[in-house]
Design an enzyme around this catalytic site. Structure first.
Site, PDB file in Angstrom:
ATOM      1  CG  ASP A 282      -2.196   0.887   0.889  1.00 50.34           C
ATOM      2  OD1 ASP A 282      -2.141   1.717  -0.052  1.00 50.34           O
ATOM      3  OD2 ASP A 282      -3.204   0.784   1.594  1.00 50.34           O
TER       4      ASP A 282
HETATM    5  C1  NOJ Z   1      -3.859   4.058  -0.003  1.00 51.46           C
HETATM    6  C2  NOJ Z   1      -5.076   3.196   0.112  1.00 51.46           C
HETATM    7  O1  NOJ Z   1      -5.071   2.489   1.335  1.00 51.46           O
HETATM    8  C3  NOJ Z   1      -5.193   2.200  -1.030  1.00 51.46           C
HETATM    9  O2  NOJ Z   1      -6.405   1.508  -0.915  1.00 51.46           O
HETATM   10  C4  NOJ Z   1      -5.078   2.906  -2.351  1.00 51.46           C
HETATM   11  O3  NOJ Z   1      -5.250   1.993  -3.399  1.00 51.46           O
HETATM   12  C5  NOJ Z   1      -3.709   3.568  -2.412  1.00 51.46           C
HETATM   13  N1  NOJ Z   1      -3.622   4.552  -1.347  1.00 51.46           N
HETATM   14  C6  NOJ Z   1      -3.454   4.241  -3.749  1.00 51.46           C
HETATM   15  O4  NOJ Z   1      -4.180   5.385  -3.875  1.00 51.46           O
END
Ligand code: NOJ
Length: 747
Positions: A282
């Site tokens: 993530d």
């Molecule tokens: C953080 C989020 O937790 C995740 O779900 C998302 O896909 C990413 N950022 C990218 O934006």
């Protein structure tokens, strides 16, 4: 065409069976890998964001283009649009090996056409409809050069304080697993490599939905048994549906950050489940292992994430800075890097990007799908299906239920509230604001005008803002209400109140909106309250005093038309809650399938020395599966084909459902199972099957369910999936309190 490209293309003549296709891609991948320097390999594992739509700290584009040229970036997120993706891809084609970039984006509930938020869609319990909206999202995104969506989010969420409940399918593993598979199929269409398919991503692996206190980025501590039983099934379902990628999560699970968890990523996902797609971190979660106190510095974080099986580093820049050195210092085996790189290259080959790196970045196709009226129609249908009618009482004065309203009754309708004319709020969190939204997104106001043909019977007052303490608009709202026969009050959350980093400890309607509703009820006129939000809110006064309540979530581009369809009875609401609505934040976590306790709760009035609160009923405000219709359904006796079954025998269950009202309607018939005595304490009941049926007035249908042996099994203390002999109760009905019952003994 340079030499390296020739080597790659020379493998394209293999026969087209699936196996041969895989073998052929594997060969191409191996061939390309053998040409790559260590730095180029590491580059493939580096994903950076552009500054288009960000959800974390970021540096500006700057020298990134040079790094693309040097083969040091394998993937971008937040670059969209056919023109923009094409121009970056052109730079990638100047790199030594001409390895194309992968463009990723959070296409969560639509891209150009915005569909209801995922939690709202889940309320439809309509799997093919959800597959269809994911399909359309993929068609639109793929035409803008996007190869990869970071969806579906398949986290089970039992805590509405967590802002991300809006992004998932709610609290239940069975419903969540069914929806996970449907969404993966929708995004990936006929398969990756088709021009209208995007790679899906099951996230956040794992257990992120259980973040303590409902706070984003927080810790998770749970038994591995519970993990297997409740939180993993939707991920498994996504894997089985062929999902191309997984994203790990910000949380630690029992003390190990998911990004650094070999148990989750190597043993479970890549080992036991044999997942051979990409595991992406993530945003910044590799580097955040330093904050967790799990890694000493960024280099140590890179080492731990790679060792644990995170293939691609999103925005930590840990891999690109340190992996090559770690290999040279013999701290990381090159085989691990090779495996991660192969997973990335495989997908790039599968997408057809080596044959044509620009195949998705097609401005003509982008234009063609941009405003497809068929997509808009599906958005309207999905939005109607997502709406949940929570309450609809008969008013003595009217001698009928408040809803539906008659469009021909020549009555003055007052539309009151801060969301009546809202545009952007309808799209909700995780959506894209397009420059022409004001003409494309249908507000409630516009939707009702569209329905009635003109605004002559409509009056409006805003009353107040969504937030803030200003009540100066109440007087005008009262005046408007005085002129009307019926009041429709539209209240809720801002689109930025549920979503990532949007945890809330208090779940009441923000600002003075509840006060506004009270003012409107005090007029004595019939009131309908529409609640637009990304999560279950707490609204007891409204639930007690307002005769008609419609939960409209955030419904997307066609919100206003869909709400008007329901208000005026052109669509009979059929949504059912995919998540329990609490009476109070003090009841959280709250979910229908809690475990049987030694002192079970009896009733909201008899709660001494049982598991209960002294100051709060145990029962939720609205139960999981609840949702009313403009008609009524009657459930007949529940039939089972046998009273005893053996372990490998499916059970046939059936029930007759009759539409006993005067309106055609859809009903979600829900089957729950209880394992009465077992070697592990089991839930009081669990959803095991459902079917959505349509019935004309007076019509009956026999609904058949087949419960496979797996429905009777669960993970025991040693994590073995077993079914134990004994008694099982089966309940069927229109919500999780279903009372029609039969029993069966497993031999
Ligand atoms: C953080 C989020 O937790 C995740 O779900 C998302 O896909 C990413 N950022 C990218 O934006």
């Amino acid at each position: 065409m340079n030499f390296f490209r020739l080597v790659i293309l020379s493998f394209t003549v293999f026969p087209c069976t699936l196996f041969a296709q895989h073998a052929s891609i594997d060969k191409k991948v191996d061939s390309l890998l053998s040409l790559m320097t260590l730095e180029e390999k590491v580059g493939q594992l580096n994903q950076l964001s552009s500054d288009f739509a960000v959800t974390g700290p970021i540096t500006k584009d700057g020298d990134k283009q040079d790094r693309v040229r040097q083969g040091k970036i394998g993937s971008y997120l937040n670059v969209t649009g056919a023109a923009r993706t094409r121009s970056l891809q052109e730079i990638a084609m100047q790199s030594r090996l001409r390895i194309p970039l992968l463009f990723a984006q959070d296409v969560i509930h639509g891209y150009r056409t915005i569909f209801p938020i995922p939690l709202a869609e889940a309320a439809s319990w309509d799997l093919s409809a959800m597959e269809q909206t994911a399909r359309i999202a993929a068609v639109e995104a793929a035409a803008s050069g996007i190869h990869w969506t970071f969806a579906p989010m398949v986290d089970i969420a039992r805590d509405p304080r967590w802002g991300r409940v809006m992004e998932g399918a709610g609290e239940d593993s069975y419903l969540g697993s069914s929806i996970a598979a449907a969404r993966v199929k929708g995004f990936q269409g006929k398969g990756i490599g088709n021009i209208d398919a995007v790679m899906a991503c099951a996230k956040h692996f794992a257990a992120y939905g259980a973040a303590e206190g409902g706070r984003d980025y927080n810790s998770v501590d749970m038994s591995v048994r519970k993990l297997y039983e409740v939180y993993l099934p939707p991920f498994k379902a996504a894997k089985e549906a062929g999902v191309a990628s997984f994203m790990n999560s910000f949380n630690d699970l029992n003390g190990i950050p998911a990004t650094g968890s070999s148990f989750l990523q190597r043993k479970l996902l890549k080992g036991d489940w044999n997942f051979n797609g990409i595991v992406v971190s993530d945003w910044g979660s590799v580097g955040e292992m330093v904050n967790h106190g799990f890694a000493t510095d960024l280099k140590d974080a890179a080492l731990k994430a790679m060792a644990a099986g995170s293939d691609m580093d999103m925005e930590s820049r840990a891999y690109v800075a340190h992996l090559a050195d770690l290999v040279k210092e013999k701290k990381i085996d090159i085989l691990l890097i090779n495996d991660a790189v192969k997973r990335v290259l495989y997908k790039k080959f599968e997408l057809g990007l080596f044959e044509d790196p620009y195949r998705f970045s097609d401005e003509k196709r982008e234009q063609a799908v941009w405003n497809n009226p068929a997509h808009v129609q599906v958005a309207r249908e999905m939005a109607r299906k997502s709406i949940v009618l929570l309450k609809n009482e008969k008013l003595p004065a009217l001698n009928q239920a408040v809803l539906p309203l008659s469009s021909s009754a020549n009555k003055k309708i007052a539309l009151i509230g801060p969301l009546v004319k809202a545009i952007g709020e309808n799209n909700g969190f995780w959506s894209y604001a397009w420059p022409d939204d004001s003409s494309r997104v249908v507000s409630l106001w516009q939707g009702v005008i569209n329905k009635l043909g003109n605004a002559s019977s409509l009056i409006y007052a805003k009353g107040c803002e969504i937030t803030g303490a200003d009540t100066s608009g109440f007087a005008a709202a009262r005046k408007t209400a005085a002129l009307a026969d019926i009041l429709i009050v539209s209240v809720g959350e801002l689109a930025t109140m549920s979503g990532e980093a949007k945890s809330r400890s208090q779940l009441q309607l923000p600002g003075v909106q509840e006060q506004l509703v009270k003012e409107m009820v005090a007029t004595g006129k019939p009131v309908v309250v529409l609640i637009s939000a990304g999560r279950p809110l707490v609204f007891n006064w409204i639930a007690d005093h307002v005769p008609a309540i419609v939960y409209t979530w955030w419904l997307g581009t066609q919100a206003g038309n869909a709400i008007a369809d329901v208000l005026f009875g052109d669509y009979n609401p059929s949504g059912k809650l995919p998540i329990t609505f609490p009476r109070s934040e003090g009841q959280i976590p709250i979910y229908y399938n809690y475990l049987s306790t030694g002192r079970p709760f009896k009733s909201d009035t008899d709660n001494t020395y049982v598991t209960a609160y002294k100051d709060l009923p145990n029962s939720p405000r609205y139960v999981f599966g609840h949702g009313l219709s403009y008609t009524t359904f009657q459930y007949g006796a529940l039939q089972v084909n046998t009273s005893t079954i053996s372990k490998d025998q499916p059970l046939q269950v059936s029930i007759t459902v009759t539409n006993t009202g005067n309106t055609a309607g859809d009903e979600v018939v829900q089957l729950y199972l209880q394992d009465v005595v077992s070697s592990i304490v089991r839930p009081v009941r669990e959803l095991k099957a459902f079917e959505k049926i349509s019935l004309k007035p007076g019509q009956s249908k026999v609904v058949h369910f087949t419960l496979e042996p797996s429905a009777f099994s669960y993970y025991n203390d040693s994590l073995a999936l077993i079914a134990e002999p004994g008694l099982f109760h089966i309940y069927i009905g229109g919500d999780s309190q279903a009372t029609q019952k039969a029993s069966v003994t497993l031999l």
